[in-house]
Structures are given as C-alpha cells and as structure tokens.
Design an enzyme around this catalytic site. Structure first.
Site, PDB file in Angstrom:
ATOM      1  CB  SER A 283      -0.970  -0.057   1.180  1.00 13.29           C
ATOM      2  OG  SER A 283      -1.949   0.934   1.082  1.00 13.29           O
ATOM      3  CG  ASP A 294       7.315   4.952 -11.514  1.00 13.83           C
ATOM      4  OD1 ASP A 294       7.961   3.921 -11.772  1.00 13.83           O
ATOM      5  OD2 ASP A 294       6.068   4.979 -11.462  1.00 13.83           O
ATOM      6  CE  LYS A 308      -4.817  -2.504   0.848  1.00 12.87           C
ATOM      7  NZ  LYS A 308      -4.937  -1.065   0.549  1.00 12.87           N
TER       8      LYS A 308
END
Length: 536
Positions: A283, A294, A308
């Site tokens: 999460s 990224d 998740k």
C-alpha cells in the site's frame, strides 16, 4: 417504439436506489423470519455479521466492517495514538505474552517485562483470547486503570499490576541510527504510515544530519503494511522537488479521482537513497517505493513488494462501528498500477493474477523499463536469509524466548560475555532439558520406507537402522554447524530483555544482509548512478 426503448433502458440501467430499497426490504424480512422462527435458536448479531461478511467478501479483502473492538487499530492510523498502557502483546507457546513494553508508559514504569505471560485482565481469564483481544481489554479512556495478572519465569506466584491508561503516542519511525564501517550512512526504520509520518521522517533526517555529514541514507520499509495515503506523499516530499506527481487515484466516481503532488522543498534532494522492501511492504509503502523508483530518485533493494494498489476510506457507522471501503485504485508517476490481482466479484470471488505476458511496460523518468500489475520489483534483488529447519523448530518451540526469560530472571544486566562459549553451552543444556525434538524430511521418507517393508511383511533392513543413526548424528552436529546463526538469534532475543525493541534493532543491523548490500550500493557511486540510468 419509444416505450420499448425506455423499458430496455430501465433493465440495462436500473435505478440503483430502487434496487437498494427492494433488496434491503427482502433481506430484512428474511433476517427477521430466520431470527424469530428458525427451528434452533440463533444469535441475531452473529447471523447479521455473517451476512455482512459474506457480502463484503464478494468485493475484496480490504473492504471490511470494523467493530468496536477493532477501532484501536484505526485510531492508531488516523490519530497516531490510542488510550492504553503501552505494551505490545503476542503469542508464544500458545500463551499471550508481553512482546515488549513501550518505554515511558505505565506498563514499562510499573515493571512489566518482555516475556511476561498475561493470565488475567480486570479479572477476565485470557487463556482462550487472541492477542488482539487481550490488547483491546487493556485499552480505554486515559486516566482509567486496568489490572493485569501475569506469570513471570522464576516466580511461583502470579504478579498483579495496576496500570493507568494513558494517551500512547505510536511512533511511525521506530529506529534511527548510523550503519556501515564509517557510521556515515543514515538508517531510518519506518513501520507504518499513520498520522505525522512525514514530520517524523523530517525530524529523523534532521537529527542524523545534525550529528554528521551523511554519505547516504537507507529507508527501511520492510514489513510496512502502509496506512495513510497523504503521509506517503509527505514522505516522498522529503526527497523530491515540489510539484512532482507522486500518485493518482482513479475510482468509479469523480469525487474519488485525485492527483497528489509534492508540495515542499525537499530536505535531502541529492542525498543518495536506498529503499528496502520485501513481500510485507504494501500500500503506502509501495507508493513511496514506486514513486521514488519512477522518478529515479532511489534504488529499490530487496524482494518483490506485496502488490496492493487499492485505496480505502473509512466511513463511520452506528454503534461505534465503521466501514473500511475500497473507493479507487492508485497509479504512480510512470502511469502504472501496482495492484497484483483482480477480483472477479462472482460467487467464488477468485483473485486473478495477471500473467507476465499481460503486464504492460512503462518508463521511468530516465527511461528505465518498469512493469505494472505485480507490486514493485526491486532494482537490486536481495533475498532475506532463510532460517534452517533447526532454527525454525527452535523458534516454534519458543526455546530462544524461554531461555532469554530464564537468563533475565537470573541476571540483572546482560553480561559482556553474552556471546561467550559458556553461554552457548548453557543454551545447549537448556535445549536438552526441554527434550527438544524436530524431524528432517529424510526421517519422514525413511519412516515410509520402513512402513512399506512392514506392510509387505519384510524385515526392516539393517541399512535403515544405520541411516537413522546417521541422521540423528547429523541433527546433533547441526548445533555446531549452525552455531554462528544460533548465537546471533540467541543474542538478539537476550538484547530485547534489557534494551527493548530499539536495542534489538540496533544489534541486528550488522548482521542484516539487505542493509549491508544497501551500504555497498551507496558506497559505490558509479554503481548507484548506473542503476538509475537507462543503460542499466
């Protein structure tokens, strides 16, 4: 023609409020009839809860009803605190024990120790209760008291403690320190993302930098289950310039669609950073690791994360209950989702894992290829050291735990010879006293062969007996072959008795495979840079 189209339109796009009213009426009538007239007496509350659980179970594992007893966990996440006595409890040997009292709070001040077995809370026998149920019995309004009866190793009679409940502040950052030979690499252990996580990270970095110039930083998110989305963004804030997209949420309703960006000037925009993760990182942890990956801001090291990518909100209901409801999915800066499974929402509600061939490729800011649909893949894969069968069996039988309890009962402080030969010999004697046994796979196979020979009315081969003797000798020698690992595990269990969880964390870092690999990456600037570039 017009009316026919209208009818067809109604069938395909039914009025949701009509359907809610219709089916709620049917459900309430069935519930009333069963509760009042079924042949055997039923518990109306349990019957209803089963119905609710079945309904929510057809959606996903994260959409759940939170009852009054579970509200402490939500209070910790949303407020960062709870009313209690300040101790963590868990199972050991089928009993509920104190894992660690939290320093500064009532349990610690009154002398509750790690390893104490809890037998009663306010006169309630806890033998048949789960650890979380026992924990709930100790929580309540600050200023009120709770009586604990505990059994302590080496003392024949039970001990009774009257503890005052306080507002217990739960730290998200559980440990901050330095690692590496030069002790110039900062280390931050982050256990959850509840209220004030971003501020705790800020203070941790500031405190580290105030002591010495850092050559790098390790942010440990292993086994961090997540928490508040906003605090994940606030954590990324500390390392990434303002106005950078961290995560986007997309739901069925426009009100659940949002873009979250960094909003502060970063504290450490250029500090080399390694993030540790494993299968227990989920999460909000994955938002942080995924966004930093990224944006090519950190090297992600460790194991595949949990996967998740569903966002929940908590809606308060009547009678101090609440509904934790999935309302959207989140997407990190490259545009990928990290959700690892899709739920079918049919009768079986299967969790469908996306095959590798269906996973879509995305690009990081520097052009590195990353994939969706399976959590966050580490840039550097490092597996945690797996305990051997002997080590696992000793833990399952609570041998380390019980020996540490005995040692703590006999010693006021941890001796400097805590890793001495004499201590290890004492430990081996303790293992022998406990009549400790464990079985190797080879023993099970040998038993099957022996049984087959008996069934065939054939005499057991003398070779089988010889093999049994060799296996027993091999098992006995394992205590010497694995001595280094066993001494390490024993030492860390003993440290907890005298220095608590923080002391154990500090003592474990020099042995930590992932931490040591992270230091290696941070100390090799060329390798660190290459990992974060397209050429990698």
């Amino acid at each position: 023609m017009v009316s026919s189209l209208a009818v067809l339109g109604f069938v395909r796009n039914p009025d949701i409020y009509f359907l809610i009213k219709k089916n709620f009426t049917i459900f309430s009538e069935v519930y009333r009839e069963v509760s009042l007239h079924y042949v055997d007496e039923v518990n109306p509350e349990k019957l209803m809860r089963k119905g609710i659980s079945a309904m929510l179970g057809s959606l996903d594992p994260y959409t759940v009803l939170i009852d009054e007893a579970q509200n402490q966990n939500m209070e910790i996440i949303t407020r960062g605190s709870y009313g209690g006595v300040g101790m963590d409890v868990g199972y050991r040997g089928g009993k509920v024990v104190v894992i660690a009292p939290i320093e500064g709070y009532s349990a610690h001040r009154k002398g509750i120790r790690s390893g104490d077995v809890i037998t009663e809370v306010n006169g309630v026998d806890v033998d048949d209760l789960k650890p979380e149920e026992v924990q709930n019995l100790t929580t309540g309004e600050p200023g009120t008291t709770v009586n604990l009866k505990i059994q302590r190793y080496g003392i024949d009679h039970p001990l009774t403690f009257e503890l005052e409940r306080q507002r217990v502040e739960v730290n998200n950052v559980n440990y901050t320190g330095f690692v590496g030979e030069q002790k110039d690499v900062g280390y931050i252990l982050l256990n959850r993302f509840s209220q004030n996580t971003g501020e705790e990270i800020r203070r941790a970095i500031k405190n580290l930098e105030s002591e010495k110039e850092l050559s790098g930083l390790v942010l440990d998110l292993r086994n961090n289950p997540g928490g508040l989305l906003e605090e994940a963004v606030a954590t990324v804030d500390k390392f990434v310039p303002a106005d950078q997209m961290v995560v986007e949420t997309r739901g069925r309703l426009n009100q659940h669609n949002s873009v979250f960006k960094t909003s502060e000037s970063p504290m450490a925009p250029d500090l080399p950073l390694v993030v540790l993760q494993n299968g227990g990182s989920a999460s909000a942890s994955e938002i942080v690791a995924g966004a930093l990956q990224d944006l090519d801001r950190a090297v992600i090291l460790g194991e595949q994360s949990f996967g998740k990518g569903l966002v929940q909100t908590v809606r308060q209901l009547s009678y101090n209950t609440a509904l934790k409801l999935t309302i959207s999915r989140y997407y990190i800066p490259s545009g990928r989702s990290i959700q690892s499974v899709t739920y079918t929402h049919d009768d079986s509600n299967n969790a469908v894992v996306k095959p590798d061939s269906m996973r879509k490729a995305y690009k990081t800011r520097n052009g590195r290829t990353v994939y969706d649909g399976d959590g966050i893949s580490p840039d550097v894969k490092v597996s945690a050291k797996k305990p051997s069968l002997l080590q696992t069996s000793l833990m399952q039988h609570n041998i380390f735990f019980e020996f540490a309890n005995q040692y703590a009962a006999q010693h006021d402080s941890l001796s400097k010879e805590a890793r001495s030969d004499q201590l290890y010999q004492d430990f081996l004697g303790f293992v022998e006293q406990r009549d400790f046994e464990y079985r190797l796979p080879s023993e099970r196979y040998l038993s099957k062969i022996d049984s087959s020979l008996s069934d065939a009315q054939m005499p057991s081969d003398t070779h089988i007996q010889a093999l049994r003797q060799k296996i027993q000798a091999h098992k006995k020698q394992a205590f010497e072959r694995e001595r280094t690992d066993l001494e390490e595990m024993l030492y860390l269990e003993l440290i907890t008795r005298y220095k608590g969880q923080k002391g154990q964390t500090e003592a474990s870092l020099p042995f930590d495979r992932m931490v040591n690999r992270a230091i290696d990456v941070l100390k090799n600037s060329n390798r660190y840079t290459n990992i974060l570039t397209v050429s990698n």
